[in-house]
Design an enzyme around this catalytic site. Structure first.
Site, short mmCIF file in Angstrom:
data_model
loop_
_atom_site.label_atom_id
_atom_site.label_comp_id
_atom_site.label_asym_id
_atom_site.label_seq_id
_atom_site.Cartn_x
_atom_site.Cartn_y
_atom_site.Cartn_z
N ASN A 89 0.83 -1.21 0.00
CA ASN A 89 0.00 0.00 0.00
C ASN A 89 0.86 1.26 0.00
O ASN A 89 1.98 1.27 0.52
CB ASN A 89 -0.98 0.00 1.18
CG ASN A 89 -0.32 -0.19 2.53
OD1 ASN A 89 0.56 -1.03 2.69
ND2 ASN A 89 -0.75 0.58 3.52
N GLU A 104 -3.30 -4.60 -3.01
CA GLU A 104 -3.74 -5.43 -4.12
C GLU A 104 -3.65 -4.66 -5.44
O GLU A 104 -3.22 -5.21 -6.46
CB GLU A 104 -5.18 -5.90 -3.90
CG GLU A 104 -5.35 -6.80 -2.69
CD GLU A 104 -5.66 -6.05 -1.40
OE1 GLU A 104 -6.27 -6.66 -0.52
OE2 GLU A 104 -5.28 -4.86 -1.27
N CYS A 132 -10.88 -3.06 -3.07
CA CYS A 132 -9.96 -3.93 -3.80
C CYS A 132 -10.68 -5.09 -4.46
O CYS A 132 -10.30 -5.53 -5.55
CB CYS A 132 -8.87 -4.45 -2.87
SG CYS A 132 -7.70 -3.17 -2.38
#
Length: 294
Positions: A89, A104, A132
């Site tokens: 992230n 992701e 996500c």
């Protein structure tokens, strides 16, 4: 070895540490494993693919840039080519939360921008959020994509996103990671060409507003990002984030950026310029240009 991996490496089993340390030696290790490297790690550890992906998650999480939350999420996307792509992230101080990249998204964008054509599975150290799950539903692997989470049985995306809304509901046939070429003429210097090429391969079936970003670093390295739209609109990933993601995964930091170019259409329904400039200036880059697609 990049300093971000040093602490994470010590958490791995001794045999895995010994096998992967040479692969991490380059401070600009590209945060991906070739198919033969995956096979080497399996042979050294005796782990199957699923177990190996879980074991490597601390290294993926070490790639995170969680400058606001300090909550590192790591993901590993497994391509049909056999390559594995790390993701983490990303949060940008001085920008807005809307500019955040989820782990992701990071791993998937990483795979896509490296030329991967489809994904078999994704392994994550925390349950994917709704954002996500929706982002993954844009992929050409669709609801069949396998999701692997620690301590749980693996399931297809359709298990985590029942009654899904996606591209098919809007009659979109060309999906994220399918080959695309919008045909804009490529010209200019190397950085301009990289931005136009990124726009040419972007996924923008909803707004028809293609765009791409290219970043030039002080050592001459160029990273480019392509716009990736989503049927639900909000999970869309801007082109700048794709480029910044590659930059970070390759062990560079934002002060290394010396020049940036955004390629987009002047009359597009959606314009990336203002958000791109604001985020880059928050990261310290002032040399920002725009080239108009014709």
């Amino acid at each position: 070895m990049h300093s971000r991996f040093q602490a994470a490496l010590t958490t791995l089993a001794a045999d895995l540490q010994a096998a992967i340390a040479p692969m991490l030696a380059d401070p600009h290790f590209p945060a991906l494993l070739e198919a033969d490297q995956v096979a080497t790690l399996q042979q050294a550890t005796g782990l199957d693919e699923d177990a190996l992906a879980f074991a490597l998650l601390p290294l993926a999480a070490a790639c995170a840039r969680a400058d606001l939350s300090h909550f590192n999420v790591g993901a590993i996307a497994r391509g049909v080519s056999g390559r594995w792509y790390f993701g983490g992230n990303m949060e940008f101080l001085g920008a807005t939360m809307q500019q955040t990249v989820h782990a992701e998204q990071s791993a998937i964008s990483h795979a896509w921008l490296r030329g991967e054509t489809s994904l078999r599975a994704i392994t994550v150290n925390y349950t994917p959020c709704g954002h996500c799950r929706q982002f993954m539903n844009e992929l050409n692997s669709g609801l069949a994509l396998r999701i692997h989470l620690p301590g749980r049985e693996a399931h297809a995306l359709e298990h985590y996103l029942p009654d899904a809304f996606g591209p098919k509901d809007l009659e979109i046939k060309t999906l994220l990671m399918d080959a695309q070429d919008h045909g804009f003429p490529v010209s200019g210097d190397a950085l301009t060409q990289a931005a136009i090429q990124a726009a040419n391969r972007c996924h923008a079936p909803y707004s028809h507003s293609p765009s791409g970003v290219a970043l030039e670093l002080k050592d001459g390295t160029i990273f480019s990002g392509s716009y990736a739209e989503n049927a639900a609109f909000n999970p869309t990933l801007p082109p700048l984030q794709g480029a910044l993601n590659l930059l970070s995964l390759n062990g560079y930091d934002y002060p290394a950026i010396q020049r940036a170019i955004l390629a987009e259409k002047a009359d597009a329904a959606l314009i990336q310029w203002d958000a791109t400039v604001a985020t880059l200036k928050a990261l310290g880059c002032q040399n920002i240009e725009r080239v108009l697609l014709g």
